[in-house]
Motif scaffolding. Structure first.
Motif, PDB file in Angstrom:
ATOM      1  N   UNK A   1       0.834  -1.214   0.000  1.00 52.47           N
ATOM      2  CA  UNK A   1       0.000   0.000   0.000  1.00 52.47           C
ATOM      3  C   UNK A   1       0.863   1.257   0.000  1.00 52.47           C
ATOM      4  N   UNK A   2       1.925   1.244   0.775  1.00 52.49           N
ATOM      5  CA  UNK A   2       2.820   2.404   0.836  1.00 52.49           C
ATOM      6  C   UNK A   2       3.491   2.611  -0.515  1.00 52.49           C
ATOM      7  N   UNK A   3       3.997   1.533  -1.087  1.00 51.72           N
ATOM      8  CA  UNK A   3       4.671   1.636  -2.390  1.00 51.72           C
ATOM      9  C   UNK A   3       3.714   2.112  -3.483  1.00 51.72           C
ATOM     10  N   UNK A   4       2.492   1.610  -3.475  1.00 51.07           N
ATOM     11  CA  UNK A   4       1.540   1.994  -4.521  1.00 51.07           C
ATOM     12  C   UNK A   4       1.050   3.435  -4.355  1.00 51.07           C
ATOM     13  N   UNK A   5       1.165   3.993  -3.167  1.00 50.93           N
ATOM     14  CA  UNK A   5       0.713   5.359  -2.927  1.00 50.93           C
ATOM     15  C   UNK A   5       1.790   6.393  -3.244  1.00 50.93           C
ATOM     16  N   UNK A   6       2.995   5.949  -3.544  1.00 49.69           N
ATOM     17  CA  UNK A   6       4.082   6.879  -3.862  1.00 49.69           C
ATOM     18  C   UNK A   6       3.783   7.627  -5.151  1.00 49.69           C
ATOM     19  N   UNK A   7       4.214   8.861  -5.183  1.00 48.90           N
ATOM     20  CA  UNK A   7       4.043   9.675  -6.395  1.00 48.90           C
ATOM     21  C   UNK A   7       5.394  10.241  -6.807  1.00 48.90           C
ATOM     22  N   UNK A   8       5.507  10.541  -8.076  1.00 50.00           N
ATOM     23  CA  UNK A   8       6.710  11.203  -8.591  1.00 50.00           C
ATOM     24  C   UNK A   8       6.400  12.680  -8.737  1.00 50.00           C
ATOM     25  N   UNK A   9       7.230  13.469  -8.164  1.00 50.01           N
ATOM     26  CA  UNK A   9       7.070  14.918  -8.293  1.00 50.01           C
ATOM     27  C   UNK A   9       7.928  15.391  -9.464  1.00 50.01           C
ATOM     28  N   UNK A  10       7.369  15.298 -10.635  1.00 47.30           N
ATOM     29  CA  UNK A  10       8.100  15.712 -11.825  1.00 47.30           C
ATOM     30  C   UNK A  10       7.498  17.010 -12.355  1.00 47.30           C
ATOM     31  N   UNK A  11       7.937  18.079 -11.831  1.00 43.45           N
ATOM     32  CA  UNK A  11       7.477  19.378 -12.288  1.00 43.45           C
ATOM     33  C   UNK A  11       8.682  20.300 -12.384  1.00 43.45           C
ATOM     34  N   UNK A  12       8.586  21.254 -13.263  1.00 42.67           N
ATOM     35  CA  UNK A  12       9.671  22.204 -13.447  1.00 42.67           C
ATOM     36  C   UNK A  12       9.634  23.245 -12.352  1.00 42.67           C
ATOM     37  N   UNK A  13      10.815  23.537 -11.851  1.00 42.97           N
ATOM     38  CA  UNK A  13      10.891  24.514 -10.773  1.00 42.97           C
ATOM     39  C   UNK A  13      11.880  25.593 -11.185  1.00 42.97           C
ATOM     40  N   UNK A  14      11.481  26.809 -11.065  1.00 38.88           N
ATOM     41  CA  UNK A  14      12.372  27.918 -11.370  1.00 38.88           C
ATOM     42  C   UNK A  14      12.929  28.472 -10.078  1.00 38.88           C
ATOM     43  N   UNK A  15      14.227  28.685 -10.080  1.00 38.78           N
ATOM     44  CA  UNK A  15      14.867  29.266  -8.893  1.00 38.78           C
ATOM     45  C   UNK A  15      15.208  30.705  -9.112  1.00 38.78           C
TER      46      UNK A  15
END
Length: 69
Positions: A55-69
């Motif tokens: 359940x923990x593994x299946x709930x993981x998400x990838x945060x793939x978004x562009x970030x500007x610094x």
């Protein structure tokens, strides 16, 4: 002030003070050595360990978004 206390009362006081110091030392050592063991067995769940991990593994998400610094 202590002069007016009987020898028996002084011994009783020494015993009480000694016991309180020993119990504090014991509790301090116990809490430092096994602090994590206080939490052992507190998780209550009807699922098996494998089910929980899945359940923990299946709930993981990838945060793939562009970030500007």
């Amino acid at each position: 002030m202590i002069k007016n206390i009987s020898s028996e009362e002084k011994l009783s006081l020494i015993s009480l003070l000694s016991n309180s110091m020993l119990s504090k030392e014991h509790n301090t050592a116990k809490s430092k050595d096994g602090w994590a063991s206080r939490f052992a067995g507190t998780w209550k769940d009807s699922r098996s360990a494998e089910e929980i991990m899945n359940d923990i593994r299946s709930a993981r998400t990838n945060n793939t978004f562009d970030m500007e610094l």
